[in-house]
Scaffold this motif. Structure first.
Motif, PDB file in Angstrom:
ATOM      1  N   HIS A 403       0.837  -1.207   0.000  1.00  0.00           N
ATOM      2  CA  HIS A 403       0.000   0.000   0.000  1.00  0.00           C
ATOM      3  C   HIS A 403       0.869   1.254   0.000  1.00  0.00           C
ATOM      4  CE1 HIS A 403      -2.558   3.160   1.789  1.00  0.00           C
ATOM      5  NE2 HIS A 403      -3.571   2.513   1.244  1.00  0.00           N
ATOM      6  N   GLU A 404       1.849   1.294   0.888  1.00  0.00           N
ATOM      7  CA  GLU A 404       2.728   2.463   0.998  1.00  0.00           C
ATOM      8  C   GLU A 404       3.594   2.624  -0.247  1.00  0.00           C
ATOM      9  OE1 GLU A 404       6.259   4.206   3.933  1.00  0.00           O
ATOM     10  OE2 GLU A 404       5.071   2.482   4.542  1.00  0.00           O
ATOM     11  N   SER A 405       4.076   1.504  -0.795  1.00  0.00           N
ATOM     12  CA  SER A 405       4.937   1.555  -1.975  1.00  0.00           C
ATOM     13  C   SER A 405       4.184   2.128  -3.177  1.00  0.00           C
ATOM     14  CB  SER A 405       5.448   0.153  -2.305  1.00  0.00           C
ATOM     15  OG  SER A 405       6.151   0.146  -3.536  1.00  0.00           O
ATOM     16  N   LEU A 406       2.956   1.667  -3.405  1.00  0.00           N
ATOM     17  CA  LEU A 406       2.180   2.164  -4.545  1.00  0.00           C
ATOM     18  C   LEU A 406       1.794   3.624  -4.361  1.00  0.00           C
ATOM     19  CD1 LEU A 406      -0.150  -0.854  -5.437  1.00  0.00           C
ATOM     20  CD2 LEU A 406       1.874  -0.047  -6.651  1.00  0.00           C
ATOM     21  N   ALA A 407       1.502   4.022  -3.137  1.00  0.00           N
ATOM     22  CA  ALA A 407       1.169   5.424  -2.877  1.00  0.00           C
ATOM     23  C   ALA A 407       2.356   6.329  -3.223  1.00  0.00           C
ATOM     24  CB  ALA A 407       0.763   5.609  -1.419  1.00  0.00           C
ATOM     25  N   GLU A 408       3.563   5.914  -2.822  1.00  0.00           N
ATOM     26  CA  GLU A 408       4.761   6.717  -3.094  1.00  0.00           C
ATOM     27  C   GLU A 408       5.086   6.740  -4.588  1.00  0.00           C
ATOM     28  OE1 GLU A 408       7.741   4.946  -0.672  1.00  0.00           O
ATOM     29  OE2 GLU A 408       7.040   5.892   1.197  1.00  0.00           O
ATOM     30  N   LYS A 409       4.988   5.586  -5.242  1.00  0.00           N
ATOM     31  CA  LYS A 409       5.237   5.539  -6.679  1.00  0.00           C
ATOM     32  C   LYS A 409       4.235   6.389  -7.445  1.00  0.00           C
ATOM     33  CE  LYS A 409       7.431   0.972  -6.987  1.00  0.00           C
ATOM     34  NZ  LYS A 409       7.289  -0.404  -7.553  1.00  0.00           N
ATOM     35  N   GLY A 410       2.986   6.390  -6.973  1.00  0.00           N
ATOM     36  CA  GLY A 410       1.951   7.173  -7.639  1.00  0.00           C
ATOM     37  C   GLY A 410       2.240   8.659  -7.596  1.00  0.00           C
ATOM     38  N   LEU A 411       2.719   9.132  -6.454  1.00  0.00           N
ATOM     39  CA  LEU A 411       3.055  10.551  -6.328  1.00  0.00           C
ATOM     40  C   LEU A 411       4.153  10.948  -7.308  1.00  0.00           C
ATOM     41  CD1 LEU A 411       2.959  10.918  -2.439  1.00  0.00           C
ATOM     42  CD2 LEU A 411       1.410  12.024  -4.062  1.00  0.00           C
ATOM     43  N   VAL A 412       5.142  10.066  -7.476  1.00  0.00           N
ATOM     44  CA  VAL A 412       6.234  10.337  -8.415  1.00  0.00           C
ATOM     45  C   VAL A 412       5.716  10.301  -9.853  1.00  0.00           C
ATOM     46  CG1 VAL A 412       8.437   9.494  -9.306  1.00  0.00           C
ATOM     47  CG2 VAL A 412       7.986   9.458  -6.843  1.00  0.00           C
ATOM     48  N   ARG A 413       4.919   9.283 -10.172  1.00  0.00           N
ATOM     49  CA  ARG A 413       4.405   9.140 -11.533  1.00  0.00           C
ATOM     50  C   ARG A 413       3.509  10.316 -11.918  1.00  0.00           C
ATOM     51  NH1 ARG A 413       5.467   7.732 -16.526  1.00  0.00           N
ATOM     52  NH2 ARG A 413       3.635   7.101 -17.710  1.00  0.00           N
ATOM     53  N   ALA A 414       2.738  10.836 -10.977  1.00  0.00           N
ATOM     54  CA  ALA A 414       1.826  11.945 -11.261  1.00  0.00           C
ATOM     55  C   ALA A 414       2.566  13.179 -11.767  1.00  0.00           C
ATOM     56  CB  ALA A 414       1.014  12.285 -10.017  1.00  0.00           C
ATOM     57  N   GLN A 415       3.844  13.327 -11.398  1.00  0.00           N
ATOM     58  CA  GLN A 415       4.609  14.489 -11.843  1.00  0.00           C
ATOM     59  C   GLN A 415       4.817  14.497 -13.364  1.00  0.00           C
ATOM     60  OE1 GLN A 415       5.504  17.163  -9.947  1.00  0.00           O
ATOM     61  NE2 GLN A 415       4.120  16.077  -8.564  1.00  0.00           N
ATOM     62  N   TRP A 416       4.763  13.325 -13.990  1.00  0.00           N
ATOM     63  CA  TRP A 416       4.898  13.249 -15.439  1.00  0.00           C
ATOM     64  C   TRP A 416       3.729  13.951 -16.136  1.00  0.00           C
ATOM     65  CZ3 TRP A 416       8.238  12.647 -19.103  1.00  0.00           C
ATOM     66  CH2 TRP A 416       7.849  12.248 -20.384  1.00  0.00           C
ATOM     67  N   PHE A 417       2.616  14.083 -15.429  1.00  0.00           N
ATOM     68  CA  PHE A 417       1.416  14.711 -15.988  1.00  0.00           C
ATOM     69  C   PHE A 417       1.096  16.021 -15.265  1.00  0.00           C
ATOM     70  CE2 PHE A 417       1.056  10.076 -16.283  1.00  0.00           C
ATOM     71  CZ  PHE A 417       1.014   9.922 -17.667  1.00  0.00           C
ATOM     72  N   SER A 418       2.128  16.692 -14.785  1.00  0.00           N
ATOM     73  CA  SER A 418       1.926  17.955 -14.076  1.00  0.00           C
ATOM     74  C   SER A 418       1.436  19.033 -15.045  1.00  0.00           C
ATOM     75  CB  SER A 418       3.242  18.415 -13.437  1.00  0.00           C
ATOM     76  OG  SER A 418       4.172  18.789 -14.443  1.00  0.00           O
ATOM     77  N   PRO A 419       0.786  20.096 -14.536  1.00  0.00           N
ATOM     78  CA  PRO A 419       0.363  21.201 -15.402  1.00  0.00           C
ATOM     79  C   PRO A 419       1.519  21.811 -16.191  1.00  0.00           C
ATOM     80  CG  PRO A 419      -0.714  21.370 -13.267  1.00  0.00           C
ATOM     81  CD  PRO A 419       0.291  20.251 -13.157  1.00  0.00           C
ATOM     82  N   GLU A 420       2.703  21.894 -15.573  1.00  0.00           N
ATOM     83  CA  GLU A 420       3.855  22.477 -16.257  1.00  0.00           C
ATOM     84  C   GLU A 420       4.275  21.629 -17.462  1.00  0.00           C
ATOM     85  OE1 GLU A 420       3.424  23.850 -12.212  1.00  0.00           O
ATOM     86  OE2 GLU A 420       3.719  21.811 -12.987  1.00  0.00           O
ATOM     87  N   ARG A 421       4.301  20.312 -17.270  1.00  0.00           N
ATOM     88  CA  ARG A 421       4.687  19.445 -18.390  1.00  0.00           C
ATOM     89  C   ARG A 421       3.602  19.427 -19.468  1.00  0.00           C
ATOM     90  NH1 ARG A 421       8.105  14.152 -16.334  1.00  0.00           N
ATOM     91  NH2 ARG A 421       9.845  15.320 -15.451  1.00  0.00           N
TER      92      ARG A 421
END
Length: 436
Positions: A403-421
């Motif tokens: 649970h904790e591992s996927l939550a942390e990976k998700g936060l990192v992956r979400a940056q690929w779709f940031s408003p700036e990018r």
């Protein structure tokens, strides 16, 4: 640049994934220093200058974008609009000027405060009717100063004198025709009138690009993968735990981490029946919350949900919630143990990105665009395998390390779709379209 966008999705009474895309697009362009003009298609505004802004805001809040959900009525609407002169070409958007000062004016939610507002009654529904019956897009005059017109979904409208780009999200009616009741002939005509006349086609995933190339024979150099973004406010993403606990208990009788969540419309492609089957056999004591309105062909799902809702003799019950305000929906997502999203097909899969940005683990399908969006930051399952979905629920309910591992990976992956990018990809695609 000075960029025009359509207000079709922004004018819908109940927000959808299209509304989120349009809102994020307008916000990202404004944040990037671009001037934004929005063209709505609202009715009932009238011609009285002293009341034009007030009637515009009233129409937006009370009625929203005119709904012609029955595609079989489009031919009738095309005829009616032709009689009234709406389909005479080209048409001139009318600017809606606020009566308050710039600092005081209240503008539609989600668009930059400096945006110019224009309106053409029924322009988008009329364009769909025209394209469905004739195969031609509706031509409109250029908004003064506009350098590019961006339609946020395949609407058969062509603004004269500037490049026109269209965002195509998916082709679900052609890939999953059994999951929708729409007129497929009309749908294909509208898509062709939109896509083939566009100077650029933006898509939200590589998977959507492949589908468009296979189904519509578009030149590949005219398709640009820009993905999309979501910008959940920091105050919502980092909401106080005690406040969240009170909110969930008061509104839904839930507690943080105490339920699994599905976000989306209840319709065949969302695979809700298998989700319900999986929850019924999973060895867990977490309720399943379904948050979303009923969409297409939902009779069997609704009956099953009602039966399962009535059994609340344990914590393994079903709770169905209808349309929620955006912030309420995000609080509900923030409190979930995991998002379960076993869709059969997605052009992007916005709930997956929203969950990752909120730090909520995701269970989702290994098909269409979903692995492309989630990468290794989600628990991928075969959406056809009920036992596999159930096992994933059990793992996320019991395994705190996973649970904790996927939550942390998700936060990192979400940056690929940031408003700036997202803005960088949009601007790159705009430059290519303008150069051509």
């Amino acid at each position: 640049m000075k960029i025009g966008i359509d207000g079709f999705a922004l004018g819908l009474k109940q927000g959808t994934g299209l509304s989120t895309y349009a809102r994020e697009l307008a916000g990202n362009l404004g944040a990037g220093g671009h001037e934004v003009s929005v063209l709505y298609g609202l009715n009932g505004i009238g011609r009285e200058p002293k009341l034009r802004w007030e009637r515009f805001m009233q129409s937006l809040g009370v009625n929203g974008e005119s709904g012609v959900e029955d595609w079989r009525q489009w031919a009738l609407h095309a005829g009616l609009h032709a009689v009234t002169g709406l389909l005479r070409l080209p048409h001139d958007p009318k600017r809606i000027l606020p009566t308050a000062t710039t600092s005081e004016r209240r503008i539609p939610e989600g668009i930059p405060n400096t945006a110019d507002i224009y309106n053409m009654p029924s322009v988008y529904r009329a364009s769909q009717a025209l394209a469905a019956t004739t195969g031609r897009p509706l031509r409109i005059k250029r908004i003064p100063g506009i350098e590019l017109f961006h339609l946020t979904s395949p609407l058969p409208v062509r603004m004269e004198g500037v490049p026109n780009v269209i965002t195509a999200h998916d082709v679900i009616p052609l890939v999953f025709p059994h999951s929708t009741e729409i007129n497929l002939k009309h749908y294909r005509r509208i898509m062709e009138a939109s896509l083939h006349r566009a100077d650029g086609v933006f898509v939200v995933s590589e998977h959507s690009k492949r589908d468009l190339l296979a189904l519509f024979e578009l030149p590949e150099d005219r398709i640009h993968v820009t993905y999309q973004s979501v910008n959940i406010p920091q105050s919502v993403r980092q909401v106080d735990h005690d406040y969240l606990a009170r909110f969930l208990e008061t509104n839904f009788g839930l507690s943080p981490g105490g339920y699994l969540l599905f976000l989306g419309a209840i319709e065949p492609k969302k695979n809700v029946m298998r989700l319900l089957d999986a929850h019924s056999i999973a060895q867990i004591e977490l309720p399943l919350v379904l948050a979303g309105k009923y969409g297409w062909l939902f009779k069997e799902e609704r009956h099953r949900i009602e039966v399962m809702k009535s059994n609340r003799n344990s914590r393994r019950y079903i709770q169905k919630l209808d349309y929620l305000h955006r912030v309420q929906q995000m609080y509900l997502l923030k409190g979930a143990r995991a998002l379960v999203f076993p869709s059969m097909y997605e052009g992007f899969g916005l709930p997956v990105l929203e969950a990752m940005q909120m730090g909520v683990p995701v269970i989702t399908s290994n098909n269409s665009s979903l692995p492309e969006v989630a990468a290794d930051a989600a628990y991928l399952i075969d959406p056809m395998d009920v036992h596999e979905i159930a096992h994933a629920m059990e793992r996320l309910a019991e395994d705190d390390t996973l649970h904790e591992s996927l939550a942390e990976k998700g936060l990192v992956r979400a940056q690929w779709f940031s408003p700036e990018r997202h803005l960088e990809r949009l601007q790159s695609a705009y430059r290519q379209v303008l150069a051509q």
